[in-house]
Design a protein around this motif. Structure first.
Motif, short mmCIF file in Angstrom:
data_model
loop_
_atom_site.label_atom_id
_atom_site.label_comp_id
_atom_site.label_asym_id
_atom_site.label_seq_id
_atom_site.Cartn_x
_atom_site.Cartn_y
_atom_site.Cartn_z
N GLY A 159 51.13 34.51 48.06
CA GLY A 159 52.10 35.41 47.44
C GLY A 159 51.48 36.78 47.21
N THR A 160 51.92 37.43 46.15
CA THR A 160 51.39 38.76 45.82
C THR A 160 50.17 38.61 44.92
OG1 THR A 160 53.55 39.82 46.01
CG2 THR A 160 51.88 40.96 44.70
N VAL A 161 49.07 39.21 45.34
CA VAL A 161 47.84 39.15 44.56
C VAL A 161 47.49 40.55 44.09
CG1 VAL A 161 46.97 37.11 45.76
CG2 VAL A 161 46.35 39.38 46.59
N LEU A 162 46.91 40.62 42.91
CA LEU A 162 46.40 41.88 42.35
C LEU A 162 44.88 41.80 42.36
CD1 LEU A 162 46.74 44.59 40.83
CD2 LEU A 162 46.78 43.25 38.70
N LEU A 163 44.25 42.73 43.04
CA LEU A 163 42.80 42.68 43.18
C LEU A 163 42.16 43.90 42.54
CD1 LEU A 163 42.48 41.39 46.85
CD2 LEU A 163 42.21 40.08 44.74
N ARG A 164 41.08 43.64 41.80
CA ARG A 164 40.30 44.69 41.15
C ARG A 164 38.82 44.48 41.48
NH1 ARG A 164 43.81 43.14 36.55
NH2 ARG A 164 45.32 44.82 36.17
N PRO A 165 37.97 45.49 41.26
CA PRO A 165 36.55 45.35 41.61
C PRO A 165 35.83 44.26 40.83
CG PRO A 165 37.12 47.65 41.26
CD PRO A 165 38.30 46.85 40.79
N LYS A 166 36.27 44.01 39.60
CA LYS A 166 35.57 43.04 38.75
C LYS A 166 36.53 41.94 38.32
CE LYS A 166 31.62 45.37 38.30
NZ LYS A 166 30.28 44.84 38.67
N ARG A 167 35.95 40.77 38.03
CA ARG A 167 36.73 39.68 37.47
C ARG A 167 35.90 39.05 36.36
NH1 ARG A 167 36.17 33.64 39.30
NH2 ARG A 167 33.93 33.61 39.54
N SER A 168 36.53 38.30 35.51
CA SER A 168 35.82 37.63 34.42
C SER A 168 34.85 36.60 34.99
CB SER A 168 36.82 36.94 33.49
OG SER A 168 36.13 36.13 32.56
N ASP A 169 33.66 36.54 34.41
CA ASP A 169 32.70 35.53 34.85
C ASP A 169 32.79 34.24 34.05
OD1 ASP A 169 31.62 36.20 32.41
OD2 ASP A 169 29.71 36.94 33.20
N GLY A 170 33.78 34.17 33.11
CA GLY A 170 33.96 32.97 32.30
C GLY A 170 33.01 32.87 31.13
N LYS A 171 32.17 33.89 30.98
CA LYS A 171 31.18 33.87 29.89
C LYS A 171 31.30 35.10 29.01
CE LYS A 171 27.94 31.58 33.04
NZ LYS A 171 26.62 31.68 33.73
N GLY A 172 32.45 35.72 29.06
CA GLY A 172 32.68 36.92 28.25
C GLY A 172 32.27 38.20 28.96
N GLY A 173 31.77 38.09 30.18
CA GLY A 173 31.37 39.26 30.94
C GLY A 173 32.18 39.41 32.21
N GLU A 175 31.94 40.06 36.71
CA GLU A 175 31.15 40.02 37.92
C GLU A 175 31.97 40.59 39.07
OE1 GLU A 175 30.17 35.95 38.58
OE2 GLU A 175 32.22 35.36 39.05
N ASP A 176 31.29 40.98 40.13
CA ASP A 176 32.00 41.53 41.29
C ASP A 176 33.01 40.53 41.84
OD1 ASP A 176 30.73 43.95 41.26
OD2 ASP A 176 29.21 43.42 42.73
N ASP A 177 34.15 41.05 42.26
CA ASP A 177 35.17 40.23 42.92
C ASP A 177 35.04 40.46 44.42
OD1 ASP A 177 37.39 39.09 44.06
OD2 ASP A 177 38.76 39.73 42.48
N PRO A 178 34.43 39.53 45.16
CA PRO A 178 34.25 39.74 46.59
C PRO A 178 35.57 39.86 47.36
CG PRO A 178 33.63 37.50 45.96
CD PRO A 178 33.84 38.26 44.70
N TYR A 179 36.64 39.24 46.85
CA TYR A 179 37.94 39.39 47.50
C TYR A 179 38.33 40.87 47.58
CZ TYR A 179 39.60 34.56 47.92
OH TYR A 179 39.78 33.27 48.30
N PHE A 180 38.12 41.58 46.47
CA PHE A 180 38.47 43.00 46.42
C PHE A 180 37.67 43.77 47.46
CE2 PHE A 180 37.45 47.27 44.87
CZ PHE A 180 38.70 47.78 44.61
N HIS A 181 36.38 43.50 47.53
CA HIS A 181 35.51 44.28 48.41
C HIS A 181 35.71 43.93 49.88
CE1 HIS A 181 33.41 46.27 45.16
NE2 HIS A 181 33.31 45.11 44.54
N VAL A 182 36.28 42.77 50.17
CA VAL A 182 36.63 42.43 51.55
C VAL A 182 38.01 42.98 51.89
CG1 VAL A 182 37.13 40.57 53.18
CG2 VAL A 182 35.21 40.35 51.61
#
Length: 552
Positions: A159-173, A175-182
């Motif tokens: 469907g429709t995805v929203l992509l940004r450079p970063k995503r939550s790492d699940g630890k309060g921080g 990390e890079d979102d490789p989907y965005f960079h591809v």
């Protein structure tokens, strides 16, 4: 009668031609779409996925190659061209992907803003502008995709995805979102971009300086020019000891005390003097023909028109004729030396001429402050080879520079301080006469491009995505595919293709030949989609795990 009408509709076809007239496609009209709303776009992609119908985004059809073409089905976002938001606080603009660059610039102007980088043509749609990593020139300015902060993409499976450079790492921080960079440079085969948010900068005027150097001077002064000026462009003229240099700098930062002549722009009344060498040659070449040119006619023509007319006044593949044309053009530029001051969006776009074959390659050349001189070595060897092999090389050979892009599939992907050179060779197609066009095509794609390819191997050159042509023979195709694997993360790219488009409806023969089949995650079995309405695909976590694994 109704049945006959339905059969006629089924048989109707639509023919699309690219701007250069070098590629065309004929497809069933029922499979050519121009949605007017985002829900309509989403439904078209959903239906195409359901029926396994190919669908390829076309943009403005400005690409010299056939990257956008697919005879099974295509989609144009020309009607999805809204300027959604201009955010002066965050210094971004959000637009629908079908908006043309010229529309975006016009919408930003009342806010005192502009785009941070421009290619040479303002009629590109924003989606294609980003997806092929279009570029301008400036050693500290990356290709345009680097300025994208987020985007929405309509995909067949997720469907429709929203992509940004970063995503939550699940630890309060984060990390890079490789989907965005591809997917940011996804070539239209991961999904159809529907909405783009891009950084903007304050509108400004540029001081442009045009001057001509000898080849040796151009090589010696390059490092200094790249450091000193915001934008630098070289135009090398084959068979002439002349390199046209065009620099641009922000007016507010320009030191007019050290360069008072910059206040005196090129005088428009000097047009006849500037064009005299080209005009004299054209009048002389056509004086004994059925359609001779007069000085008055030539002065009413634009630069690109005159250059096409000159080429057509003789044989565009005859080296002595090409030399005469290039000599006249070099003298035109010598007479055009000077300054002009205008808004950045007016100066960073320029006349590319008429229909043409063009191939542009990109390669790393060190850093701004530590240039390894791949750029000048490449050009010196290319010009020597052209002249040694008597290639009818039309003018100019354009050379530009950019900083790196962090998009994995950008030709300028590299370290943050990287410097990349882009070189484009050209042959004009001044006539509609089929035999002449075919002869020019064969000469360009054969001997000329082979020279560029062989010299490019030494500097790890790769093609601009919108100018890449598949070789005609299997040996060269295999070599190109091996080059793709060495230069780009093809396995990662193919996994992303499989993630978003498992039935491969968004690709075409060219992309399938380059990258092979889309591949599932080699670490896990494909997860089942649980909720088609979610913004990110349910098996996205596999991508992160696989990406981390592949980088270990």
């Amino acid at each position: 009668e109704e049945e006959e009408e339905e059969e006629e509709e089924e048989d109707e076809t639509t023919t699309l031609l690219n701007w250069s007239g070098t590629h065309s496609v004929n497809l069933p009209t029922k499979n050519y779409h121009e949605p007017e709303t985002i829900p309509e776009l989403e439904q078209i992609i959903k239906t195409s996925f359901k029926h396994h119908t190919p669908i390829r985004p076309i943009g403005s059809a400005l690409s010299p190659n056939g990257l956008a073409f697919e005879s099974g089905g295509m989609i144009s976002l020309a009607h999805l061209d809204k300027i959604i938001e201009v955010d002066k606080h965050s210094m971004t603009v959000t637009v629908q992907a079908g908006a043309k660059i010229s529309q975006v610039i016009a919408a930003l102007r009342p806010h005192g803003l502009t785009l941070p980088n421009l290619a040479s043509i303002a009629e590109q749609q924003m989606g294609g502008f980003v997806q092929v990593s279009a570029h301008g020139s400036g050693a500290l300015i990356p290709p345009v995709d680097e300025f994208v902060t987020q985007f929405k993409m309509v995909t067949p499976y997720c469907g429709t995805v929203l992509l940004r450079p970063k995503r939550s790492d699940g630890k309060g921080g984060e990390e890079d979102d490789p989907y965005f960079h591809v997917a940011r440079v996804g070539l239209g085969c991961l999904g159809i971009l529907s909405e783009i948010t891009m950084k903007v900068i304050p509108a400004h005027r540029l001081v442009e300086h045009t001057f001509v150097l000898k080849r040796e001077e151009a090589v010696e002064r390059l490092d200094q020019l790249l450091v000193k000026h915001k934008h630098v462009r070289y135009m090398w003229i084959p068979y002439e000891d002349a390199v046209v240099v065009v620099t641009n700098d922000v007016e507010d930062n320009f030191d007019f005390e050290k360069c008072p002549e910059a206040k005196h722009k090129i005088d428009g009344s000097t047009k006849k003097r500037r064009f005299q060498p080209m005009m004299d040659l054209l009048v002389n070449l056509t004086k004994d023909t059925d359609a001779p040119y007069t000085e008055e006619q030539v002065l009413e023509m634009g630069f690109g028109e005159i250059r096409d007319a000159l080429m057509l006044a003789g044989d565009p593949l005859d080296v002595p004729h090409v030399k005469k044309c290039n000599e006249a053009e070099a003298e035109f530029w010598r007479r055009s030396e000077g300054y002009q001051i205008r808004p950045s969006d007016e100066l960073l776009q320029f006349d590319c001429g008429g229909q043409q074959w063009v191939w542009e390659v990109c390669f790393p050349t060190g850093t701004l402050f530590d240039n390894n001189h791949n750029d000048t070595t490449f050009m010196t060897e290319l010009l020597k080879s052209i002249e040694d092999h008597n290639i009818p090389a039309h003018s100019p050979i354009e050379q530009r520079w950019t900083a790196s892009s962090s998009s994995f599939m950008s030709p300028a992907n590299g370290p943050p301080d990287g410097l990349h050179s882009w070189v484009g060779v050209i042959m004009y197609l001044p006539s509609d006469e089929p035999t002449q066009r075919q002869n020019i095509t064969s000469a360009f794609r054969g001997k000329y491009c082979n020279l560029v390819k062989e010299i490019g191997k030494k500097v790890n050159a790769t093609s601009h995505w919108a100018k890449l042509e598949l070789p005609d023979n299997e040996k060269d195709r295999q070599e190109l595919k091996e080059t793709m694997k060495k230069r780009f993360p093809v396995q990662l790219f193919n996994f992303c293709r499989y993630t978003f488009d498992p039935t491969n409806i968004l690709s075409n023969d060219m992309l399938n030949e380059l990258f092979g089949d889309a591949k599932p995650n080699p670490l896990k079995n494909r997860a089942k989609r649980s909720d088609g309405k979610q913004e990110k695909c349910d098996h996205q976590e596999q991508m992160y795990n696989w990406h981390k694994h592949s980088n270990q």
